[in-house]
Scaffold this active site. Structure first.
Site, PDB file in Angstrom:
ATOM      1  N   ASP A 137      -4.546   3.565  -3.170  1.00 11.80           N
ATOM      2  CA  ASP A 137      -3.147   4.001  -3.086  1.00 11.80           C
ATOM      3  C   ASP A 137      -2.843   5.047  -4.157  1.00 11.80           C
ATOM      4  O   ASP A 137      -2.131   6.022  -3.903  1.00 11.80           O
ATOM      5  CB  ASP A 137      -2.208   2.806  -3.263  1.00 11.80           C
ATOM      6  CG  ASP A 137      -2.490   1.688  -2.277  1.00 11.80           C
ATOM      7  OD1 ASP A 137      -2.957   1.985  -1.159  1.00 11.80           O
ATOM      8  OD2 ASP A 137      -2.246   0.514  -2.628  1.00 11.80           O
ATOM      9  N   TYR A 160       2.330 -11.987  -1.237  1.00 13.61           N
ATOM     10  CA  TYR A 160       0.887 -12.156  -1.320  1.00 13.61           C
ATOM     11  C   TYR A 160       0.478 -12.523  -2.741  1.00 13.61           C
ATOM     12  O   TYR A 160       1.180 -12.218  -3.709  1.00 13.61           O
ATOM     13  CB  TYR A 160       0.129 -10.908  -0.846  1.00 13.61           C
ATOM     14  CG  TYR A 160       0.226  -9.698  -1.736  1.00 13.61           C
ATOM     15  CD1 TYR A 160      -0.765  -9.412  -2.673  1.00 13.61           C
ATOM     16  CD2 TYR A 160       1.278  -8.793  -1.610  1.00 13.61           C
ATOM     17  CE1 TYR A 160      -0.697  -8.280  -3.469  1.00 13.61           C
ATOM     18  CE2 TYR A 160       1.349  -7.657  -2.396  1.00 13.61           C
ATOM     19  CZ  TYR A 160       0.363  -7.407  -3.326  1.00 13.61           C
ATOM     20  OH  TYR A 160       0.436  -6.290  -4.120  1.00 13.61           O
ATOM     21  N   ASP A 167       0.799  -1.223   0.000  1.00 15.51           N
ATOM     22  CA  ASP A 167       0.000   0.000   0.000  1.00 15.51           C
ATOM     23  C   ASP A 167       0.836   1.280   0.000  1.00 15.51           C
ATOM     24  O   ASP A 167       0.648   2.163  -0.829  1.00 15.51           O
ATOM     25  CB  ASP A 167      -1.012  -0.011   1.149  1.00 15.51           C
ATOM     26  CG  ASP A 167      -0.402   0.078   2.538  1.00 15.51           C
ATOM     27  OD1 ASP A 167       0.724  -0.426   2.742  1.00 15.51           O
ATOM     28  OD2 ASP A 167      -1.060   0.635   3.442  1.00 15.51           O
ATOM     29  N   THR A 168       1.792   1.396   0.923  1.00 13.31           N
ATOM     30  CA  THR A 168       2.556   2.642   0.986  1.00 13.31           C
ATOM     31  C   THR A 168       3.585   2.739  -0.141  1.00 13.31           C
ATOM     32  O   THR A 168       3.926   3.853  -0.565  1.00 13.31           O
ATOM     33  CB  THR A 168       3.252   2.794   2.347  1.00 13.31           C
ATOM     34  OG1 THR A 168       4.067   1.644   2.591  1.00 13.31           O
ATOM     35  CG2 THR A 168       2.231   2.951   3.463  1.00 13.31           C
TER      36      THR A 168
END
Length: 296
Positions: A258, A88, A30-31
């Site tokens: 994001d 993931y 995400d970041t």
């Protein structure tokens, strides 16, 4: 004067499905996704760095090379002997994604264990971005150290932006999650929450109540995203609802939030009004969901 945006969190190995049913390897998180989009929206006076911890394995080497190639600076990334990045897999159904994670032993869980390294990275930044996932993967002491550094950065005038990115499975309980989110709001100048995640967790009726809580806790500016519904933008002296542009049926919603955050933050850092920044962010997010992957 050259300025620096620092994004803090976890970058993972991503396995996404292809048309023939196999998996393609990439790197995302995400970041990191937000940093990638901010880099593309910011002008040349801005440098963008990523703060995390990686292992000393070949996959970590390739991840660093990828970041360097994407103009994301890596000088504050620690290498932890014997560790590896998390991983993931993405599954897609009608454009909506679900994930399976392998991150329990990820090196990124140790990113804030050295308070001196955290302070050195944060103190060199004019703007900082972090998320609820950043906080969730840390041990309580390290989480507190990071938040203290961010509060000091805010006090000295840095722009500190936070997306709660609520993931209940990463937290021991809802109480710990609520406490961390409210502490993050105190350390932030810009908050980028999403409903219904926030309303479900805090029991609030609507976006107005969510924005009011973040403002009461210390954030100067709040953008409450609501999927295909208008975003509520609240700042000192103003408030607006910003419509989402019409888009075709989504192909892949991975990274839409994001991309919104990276574009919004870049626009605000370059002088756009909150309302105009939200419009720009909606437009980029609409393009992202019309293609495969988070980095579009």
């Amino acid at each position: 004067m050259v300025k620096r945006l620092l994004s803090i969190g976890e970058c993972m190995v991503e396995l996404s499905t292809t048309a023939d049913g196999t998996y393609r390897q990439g790197f995302a998180g995400d970041t990191f996704n937000t940093a990638w989009h901010a880099r593309r929206a910011l002008g040349p006076i801005w440098r963008v760095g990523f703060f995390t911890a990686l292992g000393d394995d070949p996959i970590s080497d390739r991840m660093l090379t990828f970041m360097d190639n994407e103009a994301i600076e890596t000088d504050h990334i620690a290498r932890i002997p014997g560790c590896k990045p998390g991983l993931y897999m993405i599954e897609l159904k009608n454009g909506e994604r679900s994930f399976a994670y392998w991150r329990d032993t990820s090196a990124a869980r140790l990113l804030a264990d050295d308070p001196d390294r955290v302070e050195a990275a944060v103190s060199s930044a004019h703007a900082i971005y972090f998320s609820g996932i950043t906080l969730a993967i840390l041990q309580p002491d390290a989480r507190g150290q990071l938040l203290s550094s961010l509060e000091r950065a805010k006090a000295r005038g840095a722009t500190v932006a936070f997306d709660s990115n609520i993931r209940p499975g990463l937290w021991p309980d809802a109480g710990a999650m609520r406490a961390a989110i409210r502490a993050a709001a105190r350390a932030s100048t810009i908050a980028l929450p999403t409903i219904p995640d926030e309303t479900d967790l805090f029991g609030e009726p609507d976006a107005e109540a969510v924005a009011a809580r973040y403002r009461a806790d210390g954030a100067d500016e709040v953008v409450v995203r609501a999927g295909t519904d208008p975003a509520l933008v609240v700042w000192k002296g103003g408030k607006a609802k910003v419509q989402v542009p019409e888009a075709r049926a989504p192909i892949d919603t991975t990274g839409a939030g994001d991309s919104f955050n990276g574009t919004y933050l870049a626009a605000r850092l370059q002088g756009a009004t909150p309302e105009d920044a939200a419009r720009q962010a909606h437009e980029v997010a609409a393009r992202v969901i019309g293609a495969t992957g988070a980095l579009v």
